[in-house]
Enzyme design. Structure first.
Site, short mmCIF file in Angstrom:
data_model
loop_
_atom_site.label_atom_id
_atom_site.label_comp_id
_atom_site.label_asym_id
_atom_site.label_seq_id
_atom_site.Cartn_x
_atom_site.Cartn_y
_atom_site.Cartn_z
CB THR A 284 -6.31 0.08 -66.08
OG1 THR A 284 -4.97 -0.35 -65.81
CG2 THR A 284 -6.28 1.48 -66.67
CG ASP B 25 -15.01 12.40 -68.28
OD1 ASP B 25 -15.08 13.06 -69.33
OD2 ASP B 25 -13.94 11.98 -67.81
CE1 TYR C 205 -9.19 8.39 -68.41
CE2 TYR C 205 -11.51 8.54 -67.88
CZ TYR C 205 -10.31 9.15 -68.13
OH TYR C 205 -10.21 10.52 -68.07
CE LYS D 237 -11.70 12.58 -71.18
NZ LYS D 237 -12.46 11.64 -70.33
CG HIS E 225 -7.51 11.24 -73.35
ND1 HIS E 225 -7.78 10.01 -72.81
CD2 HIS E 225 -7.39 12.07 -72.29
CE1 HIS E 225 -7.83 10.10 -71.50
NE2 HIS E 225 -7.59 11.34 -71.15
CB SER F 223 -9.10 16.17 -73.25
OG SER F 223 -8.75 16.06 -71.89
CG ASN G 53 -17.97 7.07 -49.27
OD1 ASN G 53 -18.84 7.92 -49.11
ND2 ASN G 53 -17.58 6.26 -48.30
NE ARG H 210 -15.12 10.14 -50.36
CZ ARG H 210 -14.70 9.26 -49.47
NH1 ARG H 210 -14.85 9.50 -48.17
NH2 ARG H 210 -14.13 8.13 -49.87
CB ILE H 211 -21.50 9.00 -54.99
CG1 ILE H 211 -20.27 8.19 -55.44
CG2 ILE H 211 -22.50 9.12 -56.14
CD1 ILE H 211 -20.59 6.74 -55.79
#
Length: 321
Positions: free
Chosen positions: A43, A65, A70, A99, A132, A167, A272, A275-276
């Site tokens: 955070t 998400d 977060y 959430k 959540h 969740s 990255n 990778r995204i």
């Protein structure tokens, strides 16, 4: 009697996301993209979130998400404004999941929590709103997830959330909701990965037409410096490498495709750029049932995220929650 005063937004029932490929049908008739971009992280590093979400949407993600806990909804809202203003997407192209705050323990608290999230996200509605946790992690004096679920139903009826779900709920907790509520949760977001395949709970949810979203999709294959566990499953695992070579993919792509082919929605996270992009390049191959089974058999039955008191203390401290 619950009284809620709010300007009700009428949401168009069919959005662009509803007719896009690579979506699945939820039990309430809405269609949800089958890969989500995850935003959970430390955070105290939220400044990285806005550019990462922009990159993700530019790369083709349409499902983001997040969660109140977060502490990055404001940065995500800024990213959404940016990509809409630049014409990359329209609001209806996106599926935004958030959430409920952990500080809410009653039906009456749900509306305020969602309105706070909507203000930060700069949205009039979210596509999916989740409880959540079923547990009272903040040790609130008053807390009952069934009572909270009544508030979630209110949000759907007020058109502030297109779909509602849960969740980290187990089968007993789901049963209690089903026996005492009007609306069946559309989604249960839980940990699913090759370390923790959770066959029983996934099958149970799917038997009820509750879609599973899979967080921590790489399990202990990804670095977990705050946990003292060494997995035998790595990205060099021979089972994963053999499947990857067959399809001309990376082993990480195989893991994500494995979760999709189990009819769950993986939530990979990376900041990255390469990778995204790689994490959403998943739609030109499909695993066989035998390949899915072979990955299931890697299971170590070990979760990254346990919610006992000792694990929670480590977890909250590392992520600054």
């Amino acid at each position: 009697m619950l009284r809620i005063l709010v300007n009700v937004l009428v949401i168009v029932s069919v959005t662009t996301a509803d007719v896009l490929p690579n979506t699945i049908l939820l039990n309430d008739g809405n269609r949800i993209p089958i890969v989500a971009y995850g935003t959970f992280g430390k955070t105290y590093e939220v400044e990285i979130i806005k550019p990462a979400v922009i990159k993700a949407i530019e790369a083709g993600y349409r499902h983001i998400d997040t969660a109140a806990v977060y502490r990055n909804e404001e940065q995500i809202g800024e990213a959404i404004v940016d990509v809409i203003n630049r014409g990359i997407v329209k609001r209806e192209d996106l599926w935004i999941t958030t959430k409920l705050s952990l500080d809410v323990g009653t039906r009456e608290g749900v509306l305020k929590s969602l309105q706070t999230s909507l203000n930060k996200l700069k949205l009039d509605y979210v596509d999916l709103y989740l409880i959540h946790f079923p547990m009272n992690l903040r040790n609130l004096q008053e807390h009952d997830y069934l009572n909270i679920w009544k508030g979630m139903e209110d949000m759907k009826k007020l058109n502030l959330a297109r779909s509602i779900g849960i969740s980290n709920f187990n089968s007993s907790e789901i049963n209690r909701i089903l026996l005492n509520s009007e609306i069946v949760p559309s989604v249960n977001e839980i940990e699913v990965n090759p370390n923790f395949v959770d066959l029983d709970l996934v099958a149970y949810c799917q038997s009820l037409n509750i879609t599973v979203m899979s967080y921590a999709p790489f399990g202990f294959m990804a670095p977990r410096p705050y946990l003292n566990y060494t997995t035998s499953i790595t990205f060099e695992n021979p089972v994963l490498k053999s499947i990857a070579q067959k399809y001309g993919k990376t082993t990480s792509q195989v893991v994500l495709r494995y979760l999709i082919d189990r009819k769950t929605i993986p939530i990979p996270r990376s900041i990255n750029t390469e990778r995204i992009q790689s994490n959403i390049d998943l739609f030109d191959f499909r695993l066989t049932q035998q390949e899915i089974t072979s990955i299931n058999e890697l299971n170590e039955d070990v979760k990254v995220y346990n919610f006992n008191q000792e694990s929670l203390a480590i977890f909250f401290n590392f992520y600054g929650l």
